[in-house]
Design a protein around this motif. Sequence first.
Motif, mmCIF file in Angstrom:
data_model
loop_
_atom_site.group_PDB
_atom_site.id
_atom_site.type_symbol
_atom_site.label_atom_id
_atom_site.label_comp_id
_atom_site.label_asym_id
_atom_site.label_seq_id
_atom_site.Cartn_x
_atom_site.Cartn_y
_atom_site.Cartn_z
ATOM 1 N N SER A 40 -37.268 26.079 -13.906
ATOM 2 C CA SER A 40 -37.727 25.398 -12.698
ATOM 3 C C SER A 40 -36.587 24.566 -12.123
ATOM 4 N N SER A 41 -36.837 23.946 -10.979
ATOM 5 C CA SER A 41 -35.817 23.073 -10.379
ATOM 6 C C SER A 41 -35.513 21.900 -11.302
ATOM 7 N N GLU A 42 -36.520 21.392 -12.000
ATOM 8 C CA GLU A 42 -36.304 20.291 -12.949
ATOM 9 C C GLU A 42 -35.358 20.695 -14.063
ATOM 10 N N VAL A 43 -35.552 21.893 -14.584
ATOM 11 C CA VAL A 43 -34.703 22.391 -15.664
ATOM 12 C C VAL A 43 -33.266 22.543 -15.165
ATOM 13 N N VAL A 44 -33.081 23.103 -13.979
ATOM 14 C CA VAL A 44 -31.740 23.273 -13.425
ATOM 15 C C VAL A 44 -31.068 21.919 -13.230
ATOM 16 N N LEU A 45 -31.827 20.924 -12.775
ATOM 17 C CA LEU A 45 -31.265 19.582 -12.633
ATOM 18 C C LEU A 45 -30.782 19.029 -13.969
ATOM 19 N N LYS A 46 -31.565 19.236 -15.012
ATOM 20 C CA LYS A 46 -31.147 18.753 -16.332
ATOM 21 C C LYS A 46 -29.865 19.437 -16.784
ATOM 22 N N ILE A 47 -29.771 20.749 -16.552
ATOM 23 C CA ILE A 47 -28.560 21.472 -16.927
ATOM 24 C C ILE A 47 -27.357 20.936 -16.159
ATOM 25 N N ILE A 88 -33.704 28.582 -8.453
ATOM 26 C CA ILE A 88 -32.550 29.420 -8.113
ATOM 27 C C ILE A 88 -31.783 28.842 -6.929
ATOM 28 N N GLU A 89 -32.488 28.343 -5.931
ATOM 29 C CA GLU A 89 -31.812 27.711 -4.796
ATOM 30 C C GLU A 89 -30.953 26.547 -5.271
ATOM 31 N N LEU A 90 -31.514 25.747 -6.161
ATOM 32 C CA LEU A 90 -30.784 24.597 -6.681
ATOM 33 C C LEU A 90 -29.591 25.042 -7.527
ATOM 34 N N ALA A 91 -29.767 26.095 -8.333
ATOM 35 C CA ALA A 91 -28.668 26.610 -9.149
ATOM 36 C C ALA A 91 -27.523 27.107 -8.278
ATOM 37 N N ARG A 107 -34.591 40.027 -22.475
ATOM 38 C CA ARG A 107 -35.514 40.650 -23.416
ATOM 39 C C ARG A 107 -35.203 42.143 -23.548
ATOM 40 N N LYS A 108 -35.176 42.622 -24.785
ATOM 41 C CA LYS A 108 -35.088 44.065 -25.060
ATOM 42 C C LYS A 108 -33.974 44.742 -24.268
ATOM 43 N N GLN A 109 -32.796 44.180 -24.364
ATOM 44 C CA GLN A 109 -31.613 44.752 -23.720
ATOM 45 C C GLN A 109 -31.722 44.824 -22.198
ATOM 46 N N LYS A 110 -32.501 43.906 -21.632
ATOM 47 C CA LYS A 110 -32.566 43.764 -20.186
ATOM 48 C C LYS A 110 -32.414 42.293 -19.836
ATOM 49 N N LEU A 111 -31.843 42.035 -18.664
ATOM 50 C CA LEU A 111 -31.733 40.666 -18.175
ATOM 51 C C LEU A 111 -31.539 40.679 -16.668
ATOM 52 N N ASN A 112 -31.796 39.557 -16.040
ATOM 53 C CA ASN A 112 -31.574 39.382 -14.604
ATOM 54 C C ASN A 112 -30.592 38.241 -14.377
ATOM 55 N N ILE A 113 -29.588 38.460 -13.548
ATOM 56 C CA ILE A 113 -28.645 37.408 -13.163
ATOM 57 C C ILE A 113 -29.054 36.929 -11.770
ATOM 58 N N TYR A 114 -29.424 35.665 -11.649
ATOM 59 C CA TYR A 114 -30.005 35.153 -10.412
ATOM 60 C C TYR A 114 -29.020 34.368 -9.547
ATOM 61 N N SER A 115 -28.002 33.804 -10.149
ATOM 62 C CA SER A 115 -27.074 32.971 -9.366
ATOM 63 C C SER A 115 -25.699 32.992 -10.017
ATOM 64 N N HIS A 116 -24.677 32.823 -9.205
ATOM 65 C CA HIS A 116 -23.279 32.763 -9.642
ATOM 66 C C HIS A 116 -22.937 33.815 -10.699
ATOM 67 N N PRO A 117 -23.017 35.104 -10.327
ATOM 68 C CA PRO A 117 -22.714 36.179 -11.286
ATOM 69 C C PRO A 117 -21.243 36.277 -11.655
ATOM 70 N N GLU A 118 -20.397 35.521 -10.963
ATOM 71 C CA GLU A 118 -18.955 35.628 -11.210
ATOM 72 C C GLU A 118 -18.557 35.191 -12.614
#
Length: 273
Positions: free
Chosen positions: A206-213, A232-235, A247-258
């Motif tokens: 969530s946005s709260e989690v991203v803020l903590k990070i 994601i917007e905040l990230a 999970r199970k050899q799959k993942l999604n990259i949502y922000s800053h893939p560089e």
Amino acid sequence: MNNHMKGQLKIIKYDSDNLFETIDIAAMEYPITIYVDDEEFATIVCSPTNLQELVIGFLASEGMIRHPGQILSIDIDENRGFAYVHLKIKQSTNKEFFSKRMIGSCCGKSRQFYFYNDANTAKTILTNHLMSIHDCFKLMNQLQEDSIDFQQTGGVHNAALCTNDNILFSYSDIGRHNALDKLYGHILQNKFSVKDKVIIFSGRISSEVVLKISKIGVGILISKSAPTTLGIELANDLGITVIGFVRKQKLNIYSHPERIIEAENLSCTEMKE
């Protein structure tokens, strides 16, 4: 498993057409009220472990302190569920800057991130640290394998600080925010460098989690769970690479893939196509 994390319950269980009495293990839930300079600041519902790390990490995340050196004393009454913190320089707990609220163990009452303290403590992450997709799977698998608390209760979240190769230390709690605060508290107490480190997490992003990070200062967050649109917007704004659904050899990259070696030459637009 930490005995303070669990409790035994007598239950009736149904399994494959059989109904029987048995003993089950459940995660413990514990409220602790934090007083800062004799003023009530917040009540957190948490797992009753690593309370000092939790209190320090929570106060830092809320902007009440920047580092443990600002604390004159911290006394925790575990039996009654109170933490008494006195600061070297007294700060106002006025609601103009801080919101006194109940922090639930799961979603609870949402904290807005446009508070004064968040605006002053959130940091844009500029690290050039790189890792591979293989590293993401390896660390997530290690977190899952090491989480005896979750395996026995199914009722806790986990957060770990890692290098690309290994988990350095991890914390568990019934609340995903609390697990991150415990991690943050440990980092601050031990003056641990987060340069080129990664956080592996079990909870929703969530946005709260991203803020903590952001406040912790880590540039890559990896979770087995889903993000929110605002998270994601905040990230994107704060320079944090968010990876979800690992999970199970799959993942999604949502922000800053560089920062992910295999994706560093792709834009998010290209990855969606």
